[in-house]
Design a protein around this motif. Structure first.
Motif, PDB file in Angstrom:
ATOM      1  N   ALA A 115       0.832  -1.207   0.000  1.00 27.10           N
ATOM      2  CA  ALA A 115       0.000   0.000   0.000  1.00 27.10           C
ATOM      3  C   ALA A 115       0.867   1.258   0.000  1.00 27.10           C
ATOM      4  CB  ALA A 115      -0.926  -0.002   1.211  1.00 27.10           C
ATOM      5  N   GLY A 116       1.950   1.243   0.776  1.00 23.89           N
ATOM      6  CA  GLY A 116       2.840   2.393   0.824  1.00 23.89           C
ATOM      7  C   GLY A 116       3.519   2.649  -0.510  1.00 23.89           C
ATOM      8  N   TYR A 117       4.042   1.587  -1.134  1.00 24.01           N
ATOM      9  CA  TYR A 117       4.693   1.748  -2.437  1.00 24.01           C
ATOM     10  C   TYR A 117       3.684   2.187  -3.496  1.00 24.01           C
ATOM     11  CZ  TYR A 117       8.974  -0.469  -0.726  1.00 24.01           C
ATOM     12  OH  TYR A 117      10.135  -0.761  -0.037  1.00 24.01           O
ATOM     13  N   ALA A 118       2.474   1.672  -3.452  1.00 20.14           N
ATOM     14  CA  ALA A 118       1.448   2.070  -4.417  1.00 20.14           C
ATOM     15  C   ALA A 118       1.106   3.547  -4.260  1.00 20.14           C
ATOM     16  CB  ALA A 118       0.191   1.204  -4.233  1.00 20.14           C
ATOM     17  N   TYR A 119       1.007   4.016  -3.023  1.00 21.42           N
ATOM     18  CA  TYR A 119       0.709   5.435  -2.796  1.00 21.42           C
ATOM     19  C   TYR A 119       1.831   6.311  -3.342  1.00 21.42           C
ATOM     20  CZ  TYR A 119       0.119   9.891  -0.413  1.00 21.42           C
ATOM     21  OH  TYR A 119       0.005  11.230  -0.142  1.00 21.42           O
ATOM     22  N   LEU A 120       3.081   5.956  -3.018  1.00 22.50           N
ATOM     23  CA  LEU A 120       4.201   6.771  -3.474  1.00 22.50           C
ATOM     24  C   LEU A 120       4.298   6.798  -4.998  1.00 22.50           C
ATOM     25  CD1 LEU A 120       7.051   5.863  -0.958  1.00 22.50           C
ATOM     26  CD2 LEU A 120       5.623   7.908  -1.008  1.00 22.50           C
ATOM     27  N   SER A 121       3.955   5.682  -5.649  1.00 23.73           N
ATOM     28  CA  SER A 121       4.062   5.620  -7.107  1.00 23.73           C
ATOM     29  C   SER A 121       2.909   6.345  -7.796  1.00 23.73           C
ATOM     30  CB  SER A 121       4.110   4.163  -7.561  1.00 23.73           C
ATOM     31  OG  SER A 121       4.300   4.077  -8.957  1.00 23.73           O
ATOM     32  N   LEU A 122       1.672   6.014  -7.411  1.00 24.29           N
ATOM     33  CA  LEU A 122       0.510   6.575  -8.100  1.00 24.29           C
ATOM     34  C   LEU A 122       0.248   8.025  -7.713  1.00 24.29           C
ATOM     35  CD1 LEU A 122      -1.930   3.526  -7.873  1.00 24.29           C
ATOM     36  CD2 LEU A 122      -0.541   4.233  -9.822  1.00 24.29           C
ATOM     37  N   ILE A 123       0.318   8.323  -6.417  1.00 22.29           N
ATOM     38  CA  ILE A 123       0.015   9.676  -5.947  1.00 22.29           C
ATOM     39  C   ILE A 123       1.291  10.519  -5.851  1.00 22.29           C
ATOM     40  CG2 ILE A 123      -1.080  11.041  -4.144  1.00 22.29           C
ATOM     41  CD1 ILE A 123      -2.952   9.150  -5.648  1.00 22.29           C
ATOM     42  N   GLY A 124       2.323   9.967  -5.201  1.00 19.66           N
ATOM     43  CA  GLY A 124       3.535  10.729  -4.973  1.00 19.66           C
ATOM     44  C   GLY A 124       4.383  10.966  -6.204  1.00 19.66           C
ATOM     45  N   ALA A 125       4.176  10.166  -7.265  1.00 26.15           N
ATOM     46  CA  ALA A 125       4.968  10.347  -8.487  1.00 26.15           C
ATOM     47  C   ALA A 125       4.093  10.675  -9.686  1.00 26.15           C
ATOM     48  CB  ALA A 125       5.801   9.097  -8.769  1.00 26.15           C
ATOM     49  N   ALA A 126       3.212   9.753 -10.090  1.00 25.91           N
ATOM     50  CA  ALA A 126       2.431   9.967 -11.316  1.00 25.91           C
ATOM     51  C   ALA A 126       1.584  11.235 -11.231  1.00 25.91           C
ATOM     52  CB  ALA A 126       1.547   8.744 -11.574  1.00 25.91           C
ATOM     53  N   LEU A 127       0.789  11.353 -10.182  1.00 24.76           N
ATOM     54  CA  LEU A 127      -0.060  12.531 -10.040  1.00 24.76           C
ATOM     55  C   LEU A 127       0.754  13.771  -9.687  1.00 24.76           C
ATOM     56  CD1 LEU A 127      -2.805  13.959  -9.815  1.00 24.76           C
ATOM     57  CD2 LEU A 127      -2.935  13.145  -7.439  1.00 24.76           C
ATOM     58  N   ALA A 128       1.636  13.649  -8.686  1.00 28.75           N
ATOM     59  CA  ALA A 128       2.360  14.821  -8.199  1.00 28.75           C
ATOM     60  C   ALA A 128       3.258  15.421  -9.275  1.00 28.75           C
ATOM     61  CB  ALA A 128       3.188  14.443  -6.968  1.00 28.75           C
ATOM     62  N   TYR A 129       4.019  14.593  -9.985  1.00 30.22           N
ATOM     63  CA  TYR A 129       4.917  15.133 -11.003  1.00 30.22           C
ATOM     64  C   TYR A 129       4.146  15.686 -12.195  1.00 30.22           C
ATOM     65  CZ  TYR A 129       9.431  13.977  -8.964  1.00 30.22           C
ATOM     66  OH  TYR A 129      10.541  13.958  -8.151  1.00 30.22           O
ATOM     67  N   ALA A 130       3.011  15.090 -12.533  1.00 31.47           N
ATOM     68  CA  ALA A 130       2.193  15.646 -13.618  1.00 31.47           C
ATOM     69  C   ALA A 130       1.719  17.056 -13.249  1.00 31.47           C
ATOM     70  CB  ALA A 130       1.002  14.735 -13.906  1.00 31.47           C
ATOM     71  N   LEU A 131       1.275  17.249 -12.004  1.00 31.28           N
ATOM     72  CA  LEU A 131       0.862  18.582 -11.557  1.00 31.28           C
ATOM     73  C   LEU A 131       2.047  19.540 -11.521  1.00 31.28           C
ATOM     74  CD1 LEU A 131      -1.556  17.614  -8.634  1.00 31.28           C
ATOM     75  CD2 LEU A 131      -2.193  18.514 -10.877  1.00 31.28           C
ATOM     76  N   TRP A 132       3.200  19.038 -11.113  1.00 33.07           N
ATOM     77  CA  TRP A 132       4.404  19.868 -11.026  1.00 33.07           C
ATOM     78  C   TRP A 132       4.828  20.378 -12.409  1.00 33.07           C
ATOM     79  CZ3 TRP A 132       6.836  22.173  -7.188  1.00 33.07           C
ATOM     80  CH2 TRP A 132       8.191  22.518  -7.288  1.00 33.07           C
ATOM     81  N   PHE A 133       4.888  19.454 -13.384  1.00 36.55           N
ATOM     82  CA  PHE A 133       5.307  19.861 -14.724  1.00 36.55           C
ATOM     83  C   PHE A 133       4.225  20.682 -15.426  1.00 36.55           C
ATOM     84  CE2 PHE A 133       8.042  15.881 -14.459  1.00 36.55           C
ATOM     85  CZ  PHE A 133       9.182  16.596 -14.108  1.00 36.55           C
ATOM     86  N   ARG A 134       2.966  20.451 -15.081  1.00 38.59           N
ATOM     87  CA  ARG A 134       1.910  21.324 -15.604  1.00 38.59           C
ATOM     88  C   ARG A 134       2.110  22.746 -15.085  1.00 38.59           C
ATOM     89  NH1 ARG A 134      -2.602  23.697 -13.750  1.00 38.59           N
ATOM     90  NH2 ARG A 134      -4.295  24.111 -15.231  1.00 38.59           N
ATOM     91  N   GLY A 135       2.440  22.872 -13.797  1.00 40.55           N
ATOM     92  CA  GLY A 135       2.694  24.180 -13.234  1.00 40.55           C
ATOM     93  C   GLY A 135       3.840  24.892 -13.936  1.00 40.55           C
ATOM     94  N   LEU A 136       4.883  24.140 -14.308  1.00 40.36           N
ATOM     95  CA  LEU A 136       6.009  24.742 -14.998  1.00 40.36           C
ATOM     96  C   LEU A 136       5.641  25.218 -16.396  1.00 40.36           C
ATOM     97  CD1 LEU A 136       8.959  22.423 -13.918  1.00 40.36           C
ATOM     98  CD2 LEU A 136       8.729  24.868 -13.479  1.00 40.36           C
ATOM     99  N   ARG A 137       4.566  24.693 -16.958  1.00 40.97           N
ATOM    100  CA  ARG A 137       4.138  25.150 -18.279  1.00 40.97           C
ATOM    101  C   ARG A 137       3.389  26.472 -18.209  1.00 40.97           C
ATOM    102  NH1 ARG A 137       2.220  20.134 -22.197  1.00 40.97           N
ATOM    103  NH2 ARG A 137       4.163  18.934 -22.061  1.00 40.97           N
ATOM    104  N   VAL A 138       2.776  26.762 -17.088  1.00 44.28           N
ATOM    105  CA  VAL A 138       1.906  27.953 -17.024  1.00 44.28           C
ATOM    106  C   VAL A 138       2.380  28.995 -16.014  1.00 44.28           C
ATOM    107  CG1 VAL A 138      -0.110  26.649 -17.793  1.00 44.28           C
ATOM    108  CG2 VAL A 138       0.368  26.830 -15.357  1.00 44.28           C
TER     109      VAL A 138
END
Length: 295
Positions: free
Chosen positions: A199-222
């Motif tokens: 559960a911990g690894y799944a959270y870090l991968s799906l939320i802490g990486a996939a979602l978080a980095y997508a939001l981070w790089f979206r922010g860098l675009r705008v």
């Protein structure tokens, strides 16, 4: 939306200490980055083209692979408070690099906000008995520097591909670079994992990486690179708040004042208009909407 990323990253300490196997930070970094990147690439079914093969590798190394490795060294050789305080210089580094590479205006307000951010994080997380290790300090500074370079280059190199594809490329590149480092330093992964570990690894991968980095790089675009990186100061605030609320850790008056200073520095950086300097060559920036359509 971009501020959700450092808020999510602020939960990493709680998840790591409560759900993951002890003393396996590099394994956590690999399982955080690589599965998330492969998932995003599989969803978008979009691979890099042309110069974006090496650009994705460089950005993945700076934002994820090399950054996580240096973060690991700093975390192991320094108390957490010292490592976090040293890492808080990142907004200052990004502001300086953005002035040179992106033409963003460097103002006294930005410099003072960056210094206040470091001081606030120090009040928030430093302890009186904190010890210094020069190799650990160098690693923490190096981690802040490579992440700062990754942020600025991510802003300068506007990818023509969809956001999720670009995020996936960087996560895969960073994860692949971390695999041999994790095997050499920590050895083979554990033979068995508990339900809490999964559960911990799944959270870090799906939320802490996939979602978080997508939001981070979206922010860098705008947003400007400087404004985005100041939002990263939210991570130690969220981590401290969760330690107090969930784990019952003590919250002192100095820590509370440090959190106020951090939030004030963050707000000052966001309220400042970011206009490019009038002098010097202007870099062409492609509109994300047009880039997405062409991709």
């Amino acid at each position: 939306m971009t501020a959700l990323t450092p808020a999510i990253w602020g939960t990493t300490y709680l998840v790591t200490t409560e759900l993951l196997p002890p003393d396996r930070p590099l394994l956590a970094a690999v399982l955080r980055a690589l599965p998330a990147g492969l998932l995003l690439v599989a969803i978008t079914r979009c691979l890099p083209r042309g110069i974006w093969w090496w650009r994705a590798l460089v950005l993945g190394a700076l934002n994820i692979g090399v950054f996580f490795a240096l973060l690991f060294v700093g975390a192991y050789r320094l108390p957490g408070g010292v490592a976090a305080t040293v890492g808080a210089v990142q907004p200052l580094l990004v502001a300086l690099l953005s002035a040179g590479l992106l033409g963003e205006r460097l103002t006294w307000r930005t410099l003072l906000a960056a210094v206040a951010g470091v001081a606030g994080v120090g009040l928030l997380v430093l302890r009186a008995d904190a010890r210094l290790d020069m190799l650990g300090v160098a690693a923490a500074l190096g981690g802040a520097a490579v992440m700062a370079a990754g942020v600025v280059l991510s802003k300068r190199w506007q990818s023509p591909a969809p956001l999720l594809a670009t995020t996936g490329w960087q996560l895969v590149a960073g994860g692949v670079l971390l695999v041999p480092v994790a095997l050499v330093v920590e050895g083979a992964p554990p033979a068995a994992l508990s339900g809490a570990n999964v559960a911990g690894y799944a959270y870090l991968s799906l939320i802490g990486a996939a979602l978080a980095y997508a939001l981070w790089f979206r922010g860098l675009r705008v947003l400007s690179a400087t404004k985005v990186t100041f939002l990263g100061l939210l991570s130690p605030v969220v981590a401290t708040a969760l330690g107090w609320i969930v784990l019952g850790q003590e919250l002192t008056a100095a820590q509370a004042f440090g959190a106020v200073v951090v939030l004030a520095a963050l707000a000052a950086a966001q309220l400042q208009p970011s206009r490019p300097r009038p002098a010097g060559p202007r870099l062409p920036v492609e509109e994300p909407e047009l880039a997405g359509k062409r991709a």
